[in-house]
Scaffold this active site. Structure first.
Site, PDB file in Angstrom:
ATOM      1  N   ASP A  11      32.379  46.914  53.591  1.00  0.00           N
ATOM      2  CA  ASP A  11      31.000  47.600  54.958  1.00  0.00           C
ATOM      3  C   ASP A  11      32.048  46.588  56.303  1.00  0.00           C
ATOM      4  O   ASP A  11      31.075  44.982  56.650  1.00  0.00           O
ATOM      5  CB  ASP A  11      29.429  47.225  55.190  1.00  0.00           C
ATOM      6  CG  ASP A  11      28.781  47.625  56.150  1.00  0.00           C
ATOM      7  OD1 ASP A  11      29.009  48.273  57.194  1.00  0.00           O
ATOM      8  OD2 ASP A  11      27.556  47.526  56.549  1.00  0.00           O
ATOM      9  N   TYR A  90      28.518  48.613  64.877  1.00  0.00           N
ATOM     10  CA  TYR A  90      26.964  47.518  64.093  1.00  0.00           C
ATOM     11  C   TYR A  90      27.783  46.898  63.126  1.00  0.00           C
ATOM     12  O   TYR A  90      28.356  47.620  62.031  1.00  0.00           O
ATOM     13  CB  TYR A  90      26.183  48.473  63.400  1.00  0.00           C
ATOM     14  CG  TYR A  90      24.476  47.466  63.611  1.00  0.00           C
ATOM     15  CD1 TYR A  90      23.730  46.904  64.238  1.00  0.00           C
ATOM     16  CD2 TYR A  90      24.323  47.151  62.061  1.00  0.00           C
ATOM     17  CE1 TYR A  90      23.036  45.550  64.194  1.00  0.00           C
ATOM     18  CE2 TYR A  90      22.500  46.465  62.194  1.00  0.00           C
ATOM     19  CZ  TYR A  90      22.845  45.259  62.841  1.00  0.00           C
ATOM     20  OH  TYR A  90      21.873  44.793  62.702  1.00  0.00           O
ATOM     21  N   TYR A 228      20.833  36.949  53.743  1.00  0.00           N
ATOM     22  CA  TYR A 228      20.600  38.350  53.726  1.00  0.00           C
ATOM     23  C   TYR A 228      21.602  38.932  54.059  1.00  0.00           C
ATOM     24  O   TYR A 228      21.903  38.713  55.072  1.00  0.00           O
ATOM     25  CB  TYR A 228      19.917  39.362  53.392  1.00  0.00           C
ATOM     26  CG  TYR A 228      19.591  40.611  53.814  1.00  0.00           C
ATOM     27  CD1 TYR A 228      19.795  41.133  52.342  1.00  0.00           C
ATOM     28  CD2 TYR A 228      19.869  41.566  54.912  1.00  0.00           C
ATOM     29  CE1 TYR A 228      20.086  42.304  52.212  1.00  0.00           C
ATOM     30  CE2 TYR A 228      20.473  42.658  54.945  1.00  0.00           C
ATOM     31  CZ  TYR A 228      20.185  43.421  54.039  1.00  0.00           C
ATOM     32  OH  TYR A 228      20.466  44.574  53.808  1.00  0.00           O
ATOM     33  N   LYS A 231      23.737  44.910  51.428  1.00  0.00           N
ATOM     34  CA  LYS A 231      23.625  45.411  50.131  1.00  0.00           C
ATOM     35  C   LYS A 231      25.090  45.110  49.824  1.00  0.00           C
ATOM     36  O   LYS A 231      25.474  45.950  50.042  1.00  0.00           O
ATOM     37  CB  LYS A 231      22.921  46.493  49.503  1.00  0.00           C
ATOM     38  CG  LYS A 231      20.848  46.574  49.269  1.00  0.00           C
ATOM     39  CD  LYS A 231      20.746  45.950  48.488  1.00  0.00           C
ATOM     40  CE  LYS A 231      19.486  44.858  47.824  1.00  0.00           C
ATOM     41  NZ  LYS A 231      19.796  44.110  47.145  1.00  0.00           N
ATOM     42  N   ASP A 233      26.170  48.437  47.944  1.00  0.00           N
ATOM     43  CA  ASP A 233      27.367  49.416  48.096  1.00  0.00           C
ATOM     44  C   ASP A 233      28.294  49.583  46.912  1.00  0.00           C
ATOM     45  O   ASP A 233      29.453  49.430  47.300  1.00  0.00           O
ATOM     46  CB  ASP A 233      27.523  49.650  49.547  1.00  0.00           C
ATOM     47  CG  ASP A 233      26.379  49.170  50.436  1.00  0.00           C
ATOM     48  OD1 ASP A 233      25.019  49.278  50.084  1.00  0.00           O
ATOM     49  OD2 ASP A 233      26.826  49.672  51.827  1.00  0.00           O
TER      50      ASP A 233
END
Length: 366
Positions: A11, A90, A228, A231, A233
């Site tokens: 990501d 983002y 955190y 996730k 993924d």
């Protein structure tokens, strides 16, 4: 021919929010992959996306855990991150947990699934990629594919599969692994893989030949980063046909959605919805979780394809079931079982809130 298939994802910036990958980011990944192919490092490649994750599918002859291939993927993600930053996407570079490559992408953020195989005369593989969920999401699908005769009839009527498969399971909390032989150890195995937040199926092997049939990514970003950061993924590679489950048996494992952890802020359970690549755009409450399936035929290491395997009306019911389940789970709002249990919330604000209120707790009277 021995060939290595590497699927590495990251990501590196969402467009808009966490919902999609920007075309310019994927174009930069294609540029880097094409150069590597022209330089002779790769036999072939395919760049795709699942939600806001860029996905690199690569074939080569350098084996698994190869530093050169991993550095190629890392540098590709870094250059893509630079594009994402220019576009103000983002969470640009979210999955890159280090400023410099250390020799292997394991433990550095990107998700990784690799297998080295002797290519068969007809080598059909399916690459599964998920968004808004976590490692361990493949536990039930892989169990269905390789151990459940109600899903895979070949386990009953195909002589070359009848003896079963061996599952390699990783304990991602204590960094250890164990193997289970199926069908005789199914009940023992289910004790562990039924808890996918801790135990994840890493690989599946044919019991008779020892050939690898499936491999998945198992790292948890929160454990790597200590906070955190999104996730995991995960990705998964499955070989099909011959001594392995047929394409239809592999895909049948997704005919009904399962509940997986992830969704909004990685802190909720939601249905894993099988979708086409174009449908992997999670927007409702940043979800619900999505899974895509790309099918390839390998031909001397070249990727013939892909076929978008979930771009099929026969999965419409699965998608509707997922939407209905999403409605049911969302009604719970911040209550379990929609929100993850406390032990899975340790990388959110939960510890800080608990600490802040610690002095206000009073002992109960006997």
């Amino acid at each position: 021919m021995r060939v290595t298939l590497s699927v590495i994802k990251a990501d590196i910036g969402g467009f808009v929010g966490h919902s999609e990958s920007h075309p310019d980011v994927l174009a930069e990944a294609c540029r880097a992959m094409e150069k590597a192919k022209n330089d002779g490092l790769l036999i072939d490649y395919h760049v795709t996306k699942c939600g806001d994750d860029a996905q690199l599918v690569m074939t080569h002859t350098l084996g698994t855990d190869n530093k050169v291939i991993h550095e190629l993927a890392w540098n590709t993600f870094v250059s893509c991150t630079n594009v994402a930053k220019k576009l103000r996407l983002y969470g640009a570079g979210q999955d890159l947990l280090s400023d410099a490559f250390s020799g292997n992408v394991k433990g550095m953020g990107p998700g990784l699934a690799e297998m080295e195989i002797e290519e068969r005369p007809s080598e059909a593989i399916i690459c599964f990629m998920a968004d808004k969920t976590s490692s361990g999401a493949w536990n039930m699908p892989l169990y269905k594919m390789f151990a459940d005769p109600f899903n895979t009839i070949g386990l009953v009527i195909a002589e070359n599969m009848h003896n079963g498969f061996v599952f390699e399971v990783h304990d991602i909390m204590q960094h250890r692994k164990i193997r289970f032989s199926t069908p005789e150890e199914i009940y023992d195995m289910l004790v562990f893989i039924g808890a996918p937040s801790r135990y994840a199926v890493k690989a599946v092997y044919h019991k008779d030949s020892g050939d690898i049939g499936a491999v998945s990514s198992t790292q948890k970003l929160a454990l790597l980063a200590g906070r955190y950061v999104g996730k995991d993924d995960p990705v998964c590679i499955v070989r099909t046909q011959g001594t392995f489950p047929a394409v239809g048996e592999v895909l049948e494992a997704f005919a009904h959605p399962i509940l997986v952890e992830g969704w909004m802020r990685g802190s909720h359970y939601g249905p894993l919805m099988p979708v086409s690549v174009s449908g992997s755009t999670p927007t409702r409450f940043d979800g619900p979780p999505r899974v895509i399936a790309l099918g390839f035929q390998l031909a001397d290491g070249k990727l013939i394809g892909p076929r978008d395997m979930f771009d099929d009306i026969s999965f419409d019911n699965a998608r509707q079931e997922a939407l209905d389940a999403a409605d049911l789970m969302r009604r719970h709002g911040p209550f379990e079982p929609h929100r993850l249990p406390l032990e899975e919330m340790e990388y959110t604000t939960m510890p800080q809130v608990t600490q802040k209120l610690q002095s206000r707790f009073e002992p109960l009277e006997d």
